[in-house]
Design a protein around this motif. Structure first.
Motif, short mmCIF file in Angstrom:
data_model
loop_
_atom_site.label_atom_id
_atom_site.label_comp_id
_atom_site.label_asym_id
_atom_site.label_seq_id
_atom_site.Cartn_x
_atom_site.Cartn_y
_atom_site.Cartn_z
N LYS A 36 0.80 -1.19 0.06
CA LYS A 36 -0.20 -0.07 0.10
C LYS A 36 0.81 1.35 0.09
O LYS A 36 1.77 1.48 0.63
CB LYS A 36 -0.79 0.20 1.27
CG LYS A 36 -1.97 1.25 1.33
CD LYS A 36 -2.95 1.01 2.42
CE LYS A 36 -3.81 2.10 2.59
NZ LYS A 36 -4.81 1.99 3.41
N PRO A 37 0.71 2.45 -0.95
CA PRO A 37 1.52 3.35 -0.74
C PRO A 37 1.35 4.34 0.06
O PRO A 37 0.06 4.60 0.52
CB PRO A 37 1.17 4.03 -2.39
CG PRO A 37 -0.14 3.57 -2.65
CD PRO A 37 -0.43 2.22 -2.08
N LEU A 38 2.30 5.01 0.72
CA LEU A 38 1.89 6.09 1.63
C LEU A 38 2.99 6.92 1.27
O LEU A 38 4.15 7.03 0.88
CB LEU A 38 2.79 5.38 2.97
CG LEU A 38 2.74 6.34 4.20
CD1 LEU A 38 1.20 6.61 4.82
CD2 LEU A 38 3.46 5.57 5.14
N LEU A 39 2.51 8.35 1.21
CA LEU A 39 3.29 9.54 0.93
C LEU A 39 3.63 10.45 2.17
O LEU A 39 2.64 10.38 3.04
CB LEU A 39 2.26 10.59 0.25
CG LEU A 39 2.91 11.95 -0.37
CD1 LEU A 39 4.12 11.85 -1.19
CD2 LEU A 39 1.96 12.67 -1.11
N LEU A 40 4.95 10.62 2.42
CA LEU A 40 5.29 11.39 3.59
C LEU A 40 5.89 12.67 3.10
O LEU A 40 6.41 12.90 2.12
CB LEU A 40 6.51 10.76 4.09
CG LEU A 40 6.21 9.26 4.71
CD1 LEU A 40 7.72 8.59 5.25
CD2 LEU A 40 5.27 9.16 5.88
N LEU A 41 5.22 13.68 3.61
CA LEU A 41 5.52 15.11 3.45
C LEU A 41 6.39 15.83 4.50
O LEU A 41 5.74 15.90 5.64
CB LEU A 41 4.26 16.06 3.07
CG LEU A 41 3.34 15.48 1.88
CD1 LEU A 41 2.22 16.25 1.54
CD2 LEU A 41 4.32 15.46 0.72
N HIS A 42 7.39 16.29 4.48
CA HIS A 42 8.25 16.90 5.27
C HIS A 42 7.84 18.20 5.63
O HIS A 42 7.24 18.85 4.93
CB HIS A 42 9.80 16.92 4.88
CG HIS A 42 10.04 17.67 3.96
ND1 HIS A 42 10.20 19.24 3.78
CD2 HIS A 42 10.31 17.30 2.65
CE1 HIS A 42 10.57 19.36 2.80
NE2 HIS A 42 10.71 18.25 2.26
N ARG A 49 4.50 1.11 0.81
CA ARG A 49 5.50 1.51 -0.37
C ARG A 49 5.49 2.93 0.02
O ARG A 49 4.58 3.65 -0.34
CB ARG A 49 5.37 1.18 -1.79
CG ARG A 49 6.17 1.87 -2.68
CD ARG A 49 5.93 0.87 -3.99
NE ARG A 49 6.79 1.28 -4.90
CZ ARG A 49 8.08 0.89 -5.22
NH1 ARG A 49 8.88 -0.09 -4.61
NH2 ARG A 49 8.79 1.29 -6.42
N VAL A 50 6.71 3.48 0.54
CA VAL A 50 6.72 4.71 0.88
C VAL A 50 7.31 5.73 -0.16
O VAL A 50 8.20 5.49 -0.95
CB VAL A 50 7.78 4.99 2.24
CG1 VAL A 50 8.03 6.32 2.56
CG2 VAL A 50 7.22 4.17 3.08
N TYR A 51 6.80 7.04 -0.37
CA TYR A 51 7.15 8.05 -1.24
C TYR A 51 7.30 9.06 -0.45
O TYR A 51 6.52 9.57 0.20
CB TYR A 51 6.00 8.19 -2.19
CG TYR A 51 5.77 7.09 -3.17
CD1 TYR A 51 6.54 6.93 -4.27
CD2 TYR A 51 4.69 6.19 -2.84
CE1 TYR A 51 6.21 5.86 -5.19
CE2 TYR A 51 4.58 5.08 -3.47
CZ TYR A 51 5.28 4.89 -4.75
OH TYR A 51 5.14 3.95 -5.05
#
Length: 115
Positions: free
Chosen positions: A27-33, A53-55
């Motif tokens: 499962k994709p996961l978007l991380l925003l700093h 699946r980290v982006y």
């Protein structure tokens, strides 16, 4: 489960790097700093996110992303954050901290079908 950093090009021509980590079928996961940080702020977290699946992109002007003189409005930042979504053509679960709230809120309006 490997990791790679992709160079993504924005429609403006600006290059932003994006860390991609995890199995391609996860499962994709978007991380925003947060502002003035980079994708590296997630270095200790990413290995713990098994099953995803980290982006994690560097946002415009931050980390290793290109740093143009202009283009830092909330709308432009939100468009930048949507690039990994478009690149992978996936619906992404987002995990983020409070400092990125304006970008998230704007981004949700920009790409509602992908958030």
């Amino acid at each position: 489960m490997g990791a790679e950093v992709l160079d993504l090009r924005l429609t403006t021509g600006i290059r932003i790097p994006c860390l991609v980590h995890g199995d391609s079928d996860a499962k994709p996961l978007l991380l925003l700093h947060a502002w003035s940080e980079s994708r590296r702020s997630f270095d200790r977290l990413v290995p713990l996110l098994r099953g995803f699946r980290v982006y994690a992109p560097d946002l415009r002007g931050q980390g290793d992303a290109e740093k143009p003189e202009h283009g830092y409005s909330l709308v432009e930042q939100a468009e930048d954050a949507s690039v990994p979504l478009v690149e992978v053509h996936e619906r992404v679960t987002r995990l983020r901290g409070p400092p990125s709230a304006p970008v998230r809120a704007t981004g949700a309006g920009q790409v509602p079908r992908r958030t």
